[in-house]
Design a protein around this motif. Structure first.
Motif, PDB file in Angstrom:
ATOM      1  N   MET A  38      18.052  48.163  26.851  1.00  0.00           N
ATOM      2  CA  MET A  38      17.823  47.076  25.896  1.00  0.00           C
ATOM      3  C   MET A  38      19.111  46.309  25.594  1.00  0.00           C
ATOM      4  SD  MET A  38      14.703  46.562  25.434  1.00  0.00           S
ATOM      5  CE  MET A  38      14.954  45.315  24.155  1.00  0.00           C
ATOM      6  N   ASN A  39      20.244  46.985  25.529  1.00  0.00           N
ATOM      7  CA  ASN A  39      21.513  46.267  25.348  1.00  0.00           C
ATOM      8  C   ASN A  39      21.719  45.268  26.480  1.00  0.00           C
ATOM      9  OD1 ASN A  39      22.372  47.445  22.916  1.00  0.00           O
ATOM     10  ND2 ASN A  39      23.324  49.165  23.978  1.00  0.00           N
ATOM     11  N   LYS A  40      21.417  45.672  27.694  1.00  0.00           N
ATOM     12  CA  LYS A  40      21.582  44.788  28.853  1.00  0.00           C
ATOM     13  C   LYS A  40      20.543  43.659  28.831  1.00  0.00           C
ATOM     14  CE  LYS A  40      23.945  48.214  31.678  1.00  0.00           C
ATOM     15  NZ  LYS A  40      25.226  47.570  31.523  1.00  0.00           N
ATOM     16  N   ILE A  41      19.340  43.962  28.391  1.00  0.00           N
ATOM     17  CA  ILE A  41      18.297  42.929  28.264  1.00  0.00           C
ATOM     18  C   ILE A  41      18.725  41.886  27.227  1.00  0.00           C
ATOM     19  CG2 ILE A  41      15.951  42.530  27.365  1.00  0.00           C
ATOM     20  CD1 ILE A  41      15.920  43.488  30.283  1.00  0.00           C
ATOM     21  N   VAL A  42      19.268  42.334  26.100  1.00  0.00           N
ATOM     22  CA  VAL A  42      19.745  41.397  25.067  1.00  0.00           C
ATOM     23  C   VAL A  42      20.880  40.539  25.619  1.00  0.00           C
ATOM     24  CG1 VAL A  42      20.890  41.246  22.812  1.00  0.00           C
ATOM     25  CG2 VAL A  42      18.910  42.747  23.108  1.00  0.00           C
ATOM     26  N   ASP A  43      21.764  41.109  26.431  1.00  0.00           N
ATOM     27  CA  ASP A  43      22.830  40.315  27.063  1.00  0.00           C
ATOM     28  C   ASP A  43      22.234  39.211  27.931  1.00  0.00           C
ATOM     29  OD1 ASP A  43      24.797  41.889  25.885  1.00  0.00           O
ATOM     30  OD2 ASP A  43      25.176  43.069  27.702  1.00  0.00           O
ATOM     31  N   ILE A  44      21.180  39.536  28.667  1.00  0.00           N
ATOM     32  CA  ILE A  44      20.519  38.526  29.511  1.00  0.00           C
ATOM     33  C   ILE A  44      19.879  37.450  28.644  1.00  0.00           C
ATOM     34  CG2 ILE A  44      18.641  38.147  31.162  1.00  0.00           C
ATOM     35  CD1 ILE A  44      19.256  41.065  32.180  1.00  0.00           C
ATOM     36  N   ILE A  45      19.202  37.858  27.576  1.00  0.00           N
ATOM     37  CA  ILE A  45      18.602  36.879  26.654  1.00  0.00           C
ATOM     38  C   ILE A  45      19.684  35.946  26.107  1.00  0.00           C
ATOM     39  CG2 ILE A  45      17.477  36.611  24.391  1.00  0.00           C
ATOM     40  CD1 ILE A  45      15.959  39.267  25.053  1.00  0.00           C
ATOM     41  N   ASN A  46      20.821  36.501  25.750  1.00  0.00           N
ATOM     42  CA  ASN A  46      21.913  35.673  25.212  1.00  0.00           C
ATOM     43  C   ASN A  46      22.432  34.680  26.242  1.00  0.00           C
ATOM     44  OD1 ASN A  46      21.873  36.636  22.580  1.00  0.00           O
ATOM     45  ND2 ASN A  46      23.173  38.375  23.090  1.00  0.00           N
ATOM     46  N   GLU A  47      22.360  34.995  27.516  1.00  0.00           N
ATOM     47  CA  GLU A  47      22.728  34.020  28.559  1.00  0.00           C
ATOM     48  C   GLU A  47      21.737  32.856  28.553  1.00  0.00           C
ATOM     49  OE1 GLU A  47      25.438  33.733  30.693  1.00  0.00           O
ATOM     50  OE2 GLU A  47      26.192  35.279  29.310  1.00  0.00           O
ATOM     51  N   TYR A  48      20.450  33.157  28.432  1.00  0.00           N
ATOM     52  CA  TYR A  48      19.449  32.090  28.353  1.00  0.00           C
ATOM     53  C   TYR A  48      19.640  31.259  27.088  1.00  0.00           C
ATOM     54  CZ  TYR A  48      16.845  34.000  32.314  1.00  0.00           C
ATOM     55  OH  TYR A  48      16.468  34.426  33.572  1.00  0.00           O
ATOM     56  N   LYS A  49      20.109  31.879  26.014  1.00  0.00           N
ATOM     57  CA  LYS A  49      20.353  31.152  24.760  1.00  0.00           C
ATOM     58  C   LYS A  49      21.452  30.098  24.907  1.00  0.00           C
ATOM     59  CE  LYS A  49      18.713  34.108  21.063  1.00  0.00           C
ATOM     60  NZ  LYS A  49      18.125  33.064  20.259  1.00  0.00           N
ATOM     61  N   LYS A  50      22.297  30.231  25.910  1.00  0.00           N
ATOM     62  CA  LYS A  50      23.329  29.212  26.148  1.00  0.00           C
ATOM     63  C   LYS A  50      22.703  27.889  26.567  1.00  0.00           C
ATOM     64  CE  LYS A  50      26.973  32.486  27.321  1.00  0.00           C
ATOM     65  NZ  LYS A  50      27.827  33.021  28.405  1.00  0.00           N
ATOM     66  N   VAL A  51      21.540  27.931  27.197  1.00  0.00           N
ATOM     67  CA  VAL A  51      20.820  26.723  27.590  1.00  0.00           C
ATOM     68  C   VAL A  51      20.058  26.163  26.394  1.00  0.00           C
ATOM     69  CG1 VAL A  51      19.001  25.791  29.090  1.00  0.00           C
ATOM     70  CG2 VAL A  51      20.629  27.486  29.982  1.00  0.00           C
TER      71      VAL A  51
ATOM     72  N   PRO B 262      19.657  27.464  22.387  1.00  0.00           N
ATOM     73  CA  PRO B 262      19.882  28.479  21.356  1.00  0.00           C
ATOM     74  C   PRO B 262      18.614  28.883  20.602  1.00  0.00           C
ATOM     75  CG  PRO B 262      21.478  26.683  21.165  1.00  0.00           C
ATOM     76  CD  PRO B 262      20.465  26.274  22.186  1.00  0.00           C
ATOM     77  N   ASN B 263      17.569  28.054  20.668  1.00  0.00           N
ATOM     78  CA  ASN B 263      16.322  28.327  19.954  1.00  0.00           C
ATOM     79  C   ASN B 263      15.252  28.971  20.824  1.00  0.00           C
ATOM     80  OD1 ASN B 263      17.255  27.227  17.468  1.00  0.00           O
ATOM     81  ND2 ASN B 263      17.021  25.203  18.381  1.00  0.00           N
ATOM     82  N   ILE B 264      15.621  29.424  22.010  1.00  0.00           N
ATOM     83  CA  ILE B 264      14.643  30.089  22.870  1.00  0.00           C
ATOM     84  C   ILE B 264      14.060  31.294  22.123  1.00  0.00           C
ATOM     85  CG2 ILE B 264      16.277  31.646  24.033  1.00  0.00           C
ATOM     86  CD1 ILE B 264      14.764  31.010  26.666  1.00  0.00           C
ATOM     87  N   ARG B 265      12.778  31.518  22.302  1.00  0.00           N
ATOM     88  CA  ARG B 265      12.126  32.659  21.664  1.00  0.00           C
ATOM     89  C   ARG B 265      11.935  33.768  22.682  1.00  0.00           C
ATOM     90  NH1 ARG B 265       7.629  30.680  17.291  1.00  0.00           N
ATOM     91  NH2 ARG B 265       9.102  29.587  15.966  1.00  0.00           N
ATOM     92  N   ALA B 266      12.388  34.942  22.332  1.00  0.00           N
ATOM     93  CA  ALA B 266      12.215  36.123  23.181  1.00  0.00           C
ATOM     94  C   ALA B 266      11.248  37.064  22.481  1.00  0.00           C
ATOM     95  CB  ALA B 266      13.552  36.800  23.432  1.00  0.00           C
ATOM     96  N   TYR B 267      10.102  37.273  23.089  1.00  0.00           N
ATOM     97  CA  TYR B 267       9.066  38.128  22.532  1.00  0.00           C
ATOM     98  C   TYR B 267       9.068  39.490  23.228  1.00  0.00           C
ATOM     99  CZ  TYR B 267       7.066  34.061  20.220  1.00  0.00           C
ATOM    100  OH  TYR B 267       6.875  32.969  19.420  1.00  0.00           O
ATOM    101  N   LEU B 268       8.431  40.439  22.578  1.00  0.00           N
ATOM    102  CA  LEU B 268       8.313  41.778  23.124  1.00  0.00           C
ATOM    103  C   LEU B 268       7.081  42.416  22.513  1.00  0.00           C
ATOM    104  CD1 LEU B 268      11.108  44.302  23.578  1.00  0.00           C
ATOM    105  CD2 LEU B 268       9.168  44.969  22.181  1.00  0.00           C
ATOM    106  N   GLY B 269       6.283  43.061  23.311  1.00  0.00           N
ATOM    107  CA  GLY B 269       5.126  43.802  22.804  1.00  0.00           C
ATOM    108  C   GLY B 269       5.461  45.282  22.760  1.00  0.00           C
TER     109      GLY B 269
END
Length: 137
Positions: free
Chosen positions: A85-98, A100-107
């Motif tokens: 999950m730490n690595k997944i959050v790092d990837i999400i943060n890379e997408y946030k550079k494009v 910043p308001n991107i929504r990341a969901y999880l079930g």
């Protein structure tokens, strides 16, 4: 030796993990198509044997969905899921550079909600977004 790789699992690896965590095997055709649509993934290996994985799907700019977070039972409780999950959050943060308001969901699986809250995920109700829903017909 535990090794984390930024890669998409193979069909066989994906089905192996699904079976080990009790989610059952899916047809190779279905898994192949699902994996083809993966934006990013983390795979965890112990001496070249897959022991865990997680995927991100979505459109890269507005919506991301974290799915298939799996660690085989023999390795659960050893912080492998935490590192995934730490690595997944790092990837999400890379997408946030494009965006910043991107929504990341999880079930989250039932009973696992508190695990994901440690990484900044909130229930839709906590985020004042209303009830999460799923389509069944």
């Amino acid at each position: 030796m535990i090794e984390y790789r930024n890669k998409i699992p193979t069909v066989d690896e994906f089905n192996y993990l699904n079976e080990k965590v009790g989610w059952g095997k899916r047809s190779n055709k279905v898994v192949k198509e699902a994996l083809k649509n993966t934006l990013s993934a983390i795979c965890v290996y112990d001496n070249e044997e897959i022991i865990g994985s997680a995927r991100i799907i979505g459109d890269k700019t507005i919506f991301l969905y974290v799915c298939d977070v799996m660690v085989i039972p023999e390795y659960q409780g050893k912080k492998i899921g935490t590192e995934i999950m730490n690595k997944i959050v790092d990837i999400i943060n890379e997408y946030k550079k494009v965006n910043p308001n991107i929504r990341a969901y999880l079930g989250a699986s039932k009973g696992k909600e508190d695990f994901y809250k440690k990484f900044g995920f909130k229930s839709r109700q906590e985020a004042d977004l209303g009830e999460g829903m799923i389509f069944f017909n």
